[in-house]
Scaffold this active site. Sequence first.
Site, short mmCIF file in Angstrom:
data_model
loop_
_atom_site.label_atom_id
_atom_site.label_comp_id
_atom_site.label_asym_id
_atom_site.label_seq_id
_atom_site.Cartn_x
_atom_site.Cartn_y
_atom_site.Cartn_z
N THR C 96 46.39 56.96 -31.14
CA THR C 96 47.20 57.52 -30.06
C THR C 96 46.29 57.69 -28.85
O THR C 96 45.41 58.55 -28.85
CB THR C 96 47.81 58.86 -30.46
N LYS C 172 55.71 56.10 -28.16
CA LYS C 172 55.11 57.09 -29.05
C LYS C 172 55.07 58.47 -28.40
O LYS C 172 55.44 59.48 -29.01
CB LYS C 172 53.69 56.64 -29.43
N LYS C 241 47.50 67.45 -27.89
CA LYS C 241 46.86 66.24 -27.38
C LYS C 241 47.94 65.25 -26.87
O LYS C 241 47.82 64.68 -25.79
CB LYS C 241 46.04 65.60 -28.51
#
Lengths: 293, 293, 293, 293
Positions: C96, C172, C241
């Site tokens: 990611t 995502k 995050k």
Amino acid sequence: MLMMDIGFIGLGRMGEPVAVNLLKAGHRLHVWNRSHAAAQRLAEQGAQIAPAPEDALKCEVVFSMLADDRSIRSVLIDSGILAQAPKGLVHVNMSTISVAFAEELAGYHEQRGLAYVAAPVLGRPDAAAAAKLSILAAGPASAIDRIQPLLDRVGQKTWRLGEIPAHANVVKLGANILLASAVETIAETAAFVSSHGVAASDLLEVVTNSTFPGPVYQGYGRMIVEDRYEPAGFKAGLALKDVRLALAAGDDRAMPMPLASVLRDSLLDALAHQEGDKDLAVLGRVARRRAGR
Amino acid sequence: MLMMDIGFIGLGRMGEPVAVNLLKAGHRLHVWNRSHAAAQRLAEQGAQIAPAPEDALKCEVVFSMLADDRSIRSVLIDSGILAQAPKGLVHVNMSTISVAFAEELAGYHEQRGLAYVAAPVLGRPDAAAAAKLSILAAGPASAIDRIQPLLDRVGQKTWRLGEIPAHANVVKLGANILLASAVETIAETAAFVSSHGVAASDLLEVVTNSTFPGPVYQGYGRMIVEDRYEPAGFKAGLALKDVRLALAAGDDRAMPMPLASVLRDSLLDALAHQEGDKDLAVLGRVARRRAGR
Amino acid sequence: MLMMDIGFIGLGRMGEPVAVNLLKAGHRLHVWNRSHAAAQRLAEQGAQIAPAPEDALKCEVVFSMLADDRSIRSVLIDSGILAQAPKGLVHVNMSTISVAFAEELAGYHEQRGLAYVAAPVLGRPDAAAAAKLSILAAGPASAIDRIQPLLDRVGQKTWRLGEIPAHANVVKLGANILLASAVETIAETAAFVSSHGVAASDLLEVVTNSTFPGPVYQGYGRMIVEDRYEPAGFKAGLALKDVRLALAAGDDRAMPMPLASVLRDSLLDALAHQEGDKDLAVLGRVARRRAGR
Amino acid sequence: MLMMDIGFIGLGRMGEPVAVNLLKAGHRLHVWNRSHAAAQRLAEQGAQIAPAPEDALKCEVVFSMLADDRSIRSVLIDSGILAQAPKGLVHVNMSTISVAFAEELAGYHEQRGLAYVAAPVLGRPDAAAAAKLSILAAGPASAIDRIQPLLDRVGQKTWRLGEIPAHANVVKLGANILLASAVETIAETAAFVSSHGVAASDLLEVVTNSTFPGPVYQGYGRMIVEDRYEPAGFKAGLALKDVRLALAAGDDRAMPMPLASVLRDSLLDALAHQEGDKDLAVLGRVARRRAGR
């Protein structure tokens, strides 16, 4: 200036010092308060105690300074006494009330031949005692002209905001949002610089001596720096009341108010932690608490 | 005061007037700028043009006033030239940079025997031209002592914030959050009172003459009241840059900053509507736009 | 399906089970990990340990599943090893990472004749172990076609999102904002109904059986109702995050994201109270704490 | 099931189909509505038109489904008719009202020997027509038992939430905050991915087939993807009404509700742009508008 018979309803933390100043000016005051102690103190300084609220309305002018919409509605409207007040009475309402209710009150008075002046104030109880309030007055010009000498005895300046009484309440709410938002910003930036090892007093010293002079940044800044929130000049719980009124008035006009929403949440956080009776500056503690400091 | 050889890197809207003031004080300036025009203007007033950035480092003192972390890193670090600067050089960095990078820079200089002073400023280009900047200085006391006479020629006051350079950057960000938040609050309350038929100027007149004296509420208030956002003293896009830096620095310390988040969103709204080059006061337009006004 | 030589870089909580599944499919794995223990566990199941990251690149396909931009940049770019990887290598990056870095990586590979497929995943470590991940894949169609059999061994479904790798990262982040926002909403409404004496489980039972079926409202709802945040399937710190990455990517497009900002502040509140390693559901505790409960 | 005499007050978009379903079940309905047209339609299907609201109270059971606190208070309380209703009457209030008023109503009925059941519903008018509502019922168990056969004819499921009527209203508000928040999140993330060139439908397809099955993400997601907000199943203006009630109920318990505040501001933004009669999904347009898209 002629001596007048003045009714005064509501001798709370703000009402009492205002009434005292009218009394000192030599007027005949007819005071009424829900609890007796404050009325008694005024009586000792020369005021008449009105046995019932309607007795305070049998004057040329009546001041009211009650806690909220509900109190005003209960004491003056639902009781039916204002409907029976003598024509020509000037009602000076210093209470902080909702804009919607201010509009309703203006219509109510007009229909009954009563003059209605909205006169909410800026300033804490100590300013009230020192006759240093800023008064925001709106209503029929002739009525304000008539009571201006009285306002001059309780405030240092009267801002005349036109003929529509509710406009004074709108400005009052705007001013208090400016105030609460400044305090919240000080709180957030003080916690921010502290988190990086900088004394919040360093930040405050810089800005109060440059971009942000004046009493708000200095006074609230100091309380936040010192993490000291008593005695409370302007209680967090009362500030929340004004934020709620502003949000409601904004909502009526489809006005998004993201900053006011943040203020509301932070003040609720204070209330949830039993800090509603602390000074508004307690937002400083709320900011630190969220940051785990 | 002795005349000094001073390097100056970065002659943008703020850097150029600062450099001019150093020149006027009689110092020998060695200026470098990415685009040539500004350097040429300085040369016409007596400065030397440094052919390359490293030439500006061969002095007793070098000032830098570049746009952001990336520029500083590219010109001074990645190029390797700062690593080869003469020991004893005092680097006065007036750029607004991130707190994390400020900390990195401090370590970088220390390892190489260079003195690093962070000296971000408060004030718009007109204040820079008039030598009226507020300078926030932090770093080794001896280094600041040495350059204080220079700072005195470019600012009206230097706030000394200790030995840790990054602390000056922290205070700068705190001050700019206070500024942007005040402007956003003016924007929101101005739109609020307008929605109720009250002139925003009435609100501003009351508060700037009572609770909120000083240049911010007056100056930005006037722009918002007049719905006029040019010329831009402090561009919305630059204010957003500072808000981002504050949020990042807060994030590093697990500091929730709800007001700063609102500022960020409102400034992004401005950018999304091609208002990034307008004055920060354009937040007034953002608030009205959201309210469909 | 032919057996392939596959490099695998990054054997963290997600990477390890993905690598195990590739191994189980019969492929020859060349694994590298910063700390040795995880690589050793893979070796015990038949993988080769790559002595250095570059050894993992000497394959037909290399998977990377590292913590963040910085790790990828450090291991693959700054080290120079990716620049020397054999032409034709397909790099499947499941990490990611930021959208900006995803765009940079796509260009970097293209210039060097390497195929780059972004393949971030939805799902917790237990889903990775069960080969039930949802894989979001974007990149050159021919490259994805080639690795599809591999993706089929580690996920239950691959969503193909076009030729631009960064698009997979965008989706995502969007999906994780949807997730974190749902959890925050459950947290806020659970605290809300509790404050009125209603069991949060009553609310959750109603909505999960009507408007909100599915694993999120049920699973996170249960943790919040039970005030139990361990074991952590998806840590609050990792969710933060992703929220940061979404905010940064939104910022790049001048996109106000008020909900994401609330998520950020609430997650920072969790971190500030040493709850970053708890499950994302710990937002339930944050909401209650602010309400003094 | 025995046929009953049932009063029905309030034949709006939700009330009318509910009344029709009771009628279809064979009960004798005595309907009253402020405007005559809807009552006439019911009469054509066999209902009796109650000449005045009090006539609808002379039954075993009376349903009310009015717009808000004010309507209920005006029709039933201030008129004095509820005070004179026959002892033993079961009042089933399906209206969405404030929690504070729900508590007041419960006390009012109890003092007068009337049974009060709060029975707000989840579902749009089409669900009401199809007798597929989810009913949230709270109040005296014996009263709910008695009317359960009626509820079974208008809803697909009744959730029994205890003896305190206001609890049903609390759960209703919680459920609608969950709903509005999900829609706002879809709006924000759809705008986010679009700003990066990704079709919002790609994001929605992924999540509705994995983490977020169910009608909300699918139905509202589709409207946002198609930028189509009519016909309105659940109007933005009505959703705002519920958000306001939730904020007020939260405020009563000192509950910060940052997400609900964001919902409120976004819905006000919609109203300010004449979108209050569009479907709640119009939040998708609000998000795009702020982003200048």
